[in-house]
Design a protein around this motif. Structure first.
Motif, PDB file in Angstrom:
ATOM      1  N   ALA A 253       0.906  -1.121   0.010  1.00  0.00           N
ATOM      2  CA  ALA A 253      -0.015  -0.075   0.097  1.00  0.00           C
ATOM      3  C   ALA A 253       0.722   1.379  -0.135  1.00  0.00           C
ATOM      4  N   ARG A 254       1.900   1.236   0.632  1.00  0.00           N
ATOM      5  CA  ARG A 254       2.993   2.501   0.822  1.00  0.00           C
ATOM      6  C   ARG A 254       3.547   2.473  -0.485  1.00  0.00           C
ATOM      7  N   VAL A 255       4.025   1.418  -1.334  1.00  0.00           N
ATOM      8  CA  VAL A 255       4.834   1.485  -2.415  1.00  0.00           C
ATOM      9  C   VAL A 255       3.850   2.000  -3.543  1.00  0.00           C
ATOM     10  N   ASN A 256       2.492   1.704  -3.588  1.00  0.00           N
ATOM     11  CA  ASN A 256       1.441   2.145  -4.324  1.00  0.00           C
ATOM     12  C   ASN A 256       1.451   3.594  -4.394  1.00  0.00           C
ATOM     13  N   ALA A 257       1.449   4.058  -3.244  1.00  0.00           N
ATOM     14  CA  ALA A 257       1.402   5.702  -2.980  1.00  0.00           C
ATOM     15  C   ALA A 257       2.476   6.340  -3.585  1.00  0.00           C
ATOM     16  N   ILE A 258       3.424   5.936  -3.893  1.00  0.00           N
ATOM     17  CA  ILE A 258       4.664   6.566  -4.474  1.00  0.00           C
ATOM     18  C   ILE A 258       4.338   6.753  -6.035  1.00  0.00           C
ATOM     19  N   PRO A 259       4.258   8.091  -6.342  1.00  0.00           N
ATOM     20  CA  PRO A 259       3.839   8.278  -7.799  1.00  0.00           C
ATOM     21  C   PRO A 259       4.764   7.971  -8.993  1.00  0.00           C
ATOM     22  N   ALA A 260       5.994   7.603  -8.450  1.00  0.00           N
ATOM     23  CA  ALA A 260       6.926   7.119  -9.516  1.00  0.00           C
ATOM     24  C   ALA A 260       6.919   5.579  -9.736  1.00  0.00           C
ATOM     25  N   MET A 261       6.024   5.092  -8.874  1.00  0.00           N
ATOM     26  CA  MET A 261       6.050   3.492  -8.705  1.00  0.00           C
ATOM     27  C   MET A 261       4.883   2.999  -9.800  1.00  0.00           C
ATOM     28  N   ALA A 262       5.023   2.320 -10.787  1.00  0.00           N
ATOM     29  CA  ALA A 262       4.078   2.088 -11.706  1.00  0.00           C
ATOM     30  C   ALA A 262       3.946   0.466 -11.446  1.00  0.00           C
ATOM     31  N   ARG A 263       2.646  -0.145 -10.953  1.00  0.00           N
ATOM     32  CA  ARG A 263       2.438  -1.096 -10.437  1.00  0.00           C
ATOM     33  C   ARG A 263       2.280  -2.059 -11.463  1.00  0.00           C
ATOM     34  N   GLU A 264       2.880  -3.435 -11.571  1.00  0.00           N
ATOM     35  CA  GLU A 264       2.634  -4.366 -12.434  1.00  0.00           C
ATOM     36  C   GLU A 264       1.715  -5.529 -12.147  1.00  0.00           C
ATOM     37  N   ASN A 265       1.913  -5.995 -10.862  1.00  0.00           N
ATOM     38  CA  ASN A 265       0.977  -6.910 -10.183  1.00  0.00           C
ATOM     39  C   ASN A 265       1.108  -6.367  -8.613  1.00  0.00           C
ATOM     40  N   ALA A 266       0.634  -7.432  -8.000  1.00  0.00           N
ATOM     41  CA  ALA A 266       0.343  -7.187  -6.475  1.00  0.00           C
ATOM     42  C   ALA A 266       1.852  -7.228  -5.707  1.00  0.00           C
ATOM     43  N   LYS A 267       2.889  -7.466  -6.359  1.00  0.00           N
ATOM     44  CA  LYS A 267       4.082  -7.456  -5.566  1.00  0.00           C
ATOM     45  C   LYS A 267       5.290  -7.096  -6.388  1.00  0.00           C
ATOM     46  N   PHE A 268       4.914  -6.317  -7.537  1.00  0.00           N
ATOM     47  CA  PHE A 268       5.996  -5.964  -8.441  1.00  0.00           C
ATOM     48  C   PHE A 268       5.618  -4.479  -9.102  1.00  0.00           C
ATOM     49  N   TRP A 269       6.746  -3.539  -9.052  1.00  0.00           N
ATOM     50  CA  TRP A 269       6.528  -2.025  -9.432  1.00  0.00           C
ATOM     51  C   TRP A 269       7.626  -1.793 -10.386  1.00  0.00           C
ATOM     52  N   ASN A 270       7.341  -1.126 -11.367  1.00  0.00           N
ATOM     53  CA  ASN A 270       8.380  -0.270 -12.277  1.00  0.00           C
ATOM     54  C   ASN A 270       8.630   0.867 -11.697  1.00  0.00           C
ATOM     55  N   TRP A 271       9.883   1.305 -11.353  1.00  0.00           N
ATOM     56  CA  TRP A 271      10.185   2.492 -10.982  1.00  0.00           C
ATOM     57  C   TRP A 271      10.591   3.644 -12.108  1.00  0.00           C
ATOM     58  N   LEU A 272       9.634   4.516 -12.303  1.00  0.00           N
ATOM     59  CA  LEU A 272       9.902   5.248 -13.488  1.00  0.00           C
ATOM     60  C   LEU A 272      10.243   6.607 -13.301  1.00  0.00           C
ATOM     61  N   GLU A 273      10.961   7.156 -14.256  1.00  0.00           N
ATOM     62  CA  GLU A 273      11.249   8.798 -14.287  1.00  0.00           C
ATOM     63  C   GLU A 273      10.190   9.478 -14.135  1.00  0.00           C
ATOM     64  N   ASP A 274      10.466  10.882 -13.887  1.00  0.00           N
ATOM     65  CA  ASP A 274       9.333  11.672 -13.758  1.00  0.00           C
ATOM     66  C   ASP A 274       8.429  11.905 -14.853  1.00  0.00           C
ATOM     67  N   SER A 275       9.287  12.237 -15.976  1.00  0.00           N
ATOM     68  CA  SER A 275       8.607  12.304 -17.286  1.00  0.00           C
ATOM     69  C   SER A 275       9.609  11.895 -18.456  1.00  0.00           C
ATOM     70  N   PRO A 276       9.200  11.782 -19.572  1.00  0.00           N
ATOM     71  CA  PRO A 276       9.880  10.940 -20.729  1.00  0.00           C
ATOM     72  C   PRO A 276      11.026  11.920 -20.987  1.00  0.00           C
TER      73      PRO A 276
END
Length: 450
Positions: A253-276
């Motif tokens: 839940a805490r990781v989901n709240a980080i704007p830069a984290m794009a959720r792939e599934n319940a246990k995995f996220w891609n950490w993305l740059e702020d903008s292209p």
């Protein structure tokens, strides 16, 4: 030297004083400038590059020496040797010596390689159609579109490669062709003019110097592998232990709240740059590695829940620090102090070779894994057709093919992609088995694929 073409007698002939001095002159032309610049001796090359490469360099100078005329009795060492000792040599060996006597060192592009049997070679200096070459040893390691400096000599009705063969990188190729343009071309010329055989024979030492200079530079300091931030690749696995009583659901839940984290599934996220295109770094010596999402955003790292640990995986020290701080601030006392495992690209490759590809996906049939990987590569390369490519002067491939000069650059780019794919250490890997033919057709340059 090629099997069945024993030159030991001719090499021993160098012990004669008049020929020894002549050979030393040629040898110094081939290696002297680089050895002097590096303040090293020839014997040091065996330690730096290996005994085989040192002897190949000696062979390049020796084969050049065999073509030259000197102001000594006999004029040419091959002529003098065959006149005095030819009666003691096999017919095939004498034919090989005579072929070397008139041979020319040039730069060739390799194609249609049949391991252990043959290849096609296109002369990048003198032009013309590719020629068939019978070759049993080099063809076991050469790949499609490799470039080699070599002497192709006709013996017993077949074209064969002489012993002094040097594989050329794109950088060494550019250095050599630039040097030849300066000698044979008009001032400021971009295209190499027609070069006669006798002219090319006179500058055979340039092939050795270009290869040796490039190889020593890469040996002394290989181009760094970097991400698009310009950071050297260093793979970090930052592991945050979950605090006692904290569940994976709480952390997710805490990781989901980080704007830069794009959720792939319940246990995995891609950490993305702020903008292209948030940050670009154009250090020319680096090879860049990064993953781009469909949105155009770069993936800075991955975050995954594994048991009682939250893992941050990223490819540089700077990103590990930044991502670690981001997660620490979001999770607070829900996680403990992180542990970090660091591996170099070389260690990653060694691990993959040791454990074998796809350990984690051992249940997936190889043909399915290959199909999925090829579909991913299809998507990546199709996107690349509409993206600026440095090798094309910053133009997209579709833009570049609109002009004759651009089409030629696109051909060189496609050959580079195929060549790098073919050199994958695992010939069964999806990267090694990927076909680029659709790209040649898509860009309308398949007729130039030769």
């Amino acid at each position: 030297m090629p099997s069945g073409h024993d030159l030991k007698g001719l090499i021993r002939f160098l012990e004669r004083e008049e020929w020894r001095e002549c050979f030393e002159e040629v040898f110094d032309c081939h290696l002297g400038p680089v050895l002097d610049a590096g303040d090293i001796e020839f014997d040091d090359l065996a330690e730096t590059l290996g005994e085989d490469w040192a002897m190949t360099l000696w062979g390049c100078a020796f084969e050049d020496f065999l073509t030259q005329e000197f102001d000594v009795p006999g004029g040419n060492v091959v002529d003098a040797y065959l006149k005095r000792r030819g009666w003691n040599e096999r017919v095939q060996t004498k034919a090989y010596m005579k072929a070397l006597r008139t041979s020319v060192m040039s730069l060739y592009e390799v194609s249609d390689v049949v391991p252990g049997k043959s290849l096609m070679a296109r002369d990048l200096v003198r032009g013309g159609e590719p020629v068939a070459v019978s070759e049993g040893t080099a063809t076991r390691t050469l790949k499609q579109w490799d470039r080699i400096a070599a002497r192709i000599v006709p013996v017993a009705g077949k074209n064969i490669l002489a012993g002094g063969l040097l594989p050329f990188t794109p950088q060494a190729t550019d250095a050599l062709l630039d040097g030849l343009r300066q000698i044979f071309g008009k001032k400021g010329a971009r295209k190499l003019p027609t070069v006669a055989d006798h002219e090319l024979q006179a500058v055979a030492f340039m092939f050795t110097l270009a290869w040796l200079s490039d190889t020593l530079q890469r040996t002394a300091g290989l181009p760094s592998l970097q991400n698009s931030d310009g950071d050297d690749l260093m793979f970090h696995d930052v592991m945050f232990p979950l605090a006692k009583g904290v569940t994976q659901k709480d952390v997710a839940a805490r990781v989901n709240a980080i704007p830069a984290m794009a959720r792939e599934n319940a246990k995995f996220w891609n950490w993305l740059e702020d903008s292209p295109g948030e940050k670009e770094n154009d250090k020319p010596a680096a090879l860049r590695f990064d993953t781009i999402m469909d949105s155009g955003q770069r993936v800075l790292g991955n975050v995954e829940l594994k048991g009682r640990f939250l893992h941050l995986s990223t490819n540089s020290s700077a990103r590990a620090d930044k991502g670690g701080m981001l997660l620490s601030q979001a999770l607070g006392d829900r996680v403990g102090a992180p542990l970090t495992e660091i591996r170099t690209p070389e260690q990653m490759i060694a691990d993959q070779r040791r454990h074998g590809p796809g350990d984690a996906d051992a249940d997936i049939p190889p043909e399915i894994a290959r199909q999925v990987a090829h579909q991913f590569l299809d998507r990546q390369y199709r996107e690349t057709l509409d993206q600026p490519v440095p090798m094309l002067g910053g133009r997209t491939p579709r833009q570049a093919v609109q002009s004759a000069a651009g089409r030629q650059k696109v051909v060189e780019w496609l050959k580079y992609l195929e060549n790098q794919s073919a050199k994958h250490p695992d010939p069964a890997d999806p990267v090694a088995t990927y076909s680029f033919e659709w790209m040649w057709n898509e860009l309308g340059v398949h007729n130039l694929r030769r």
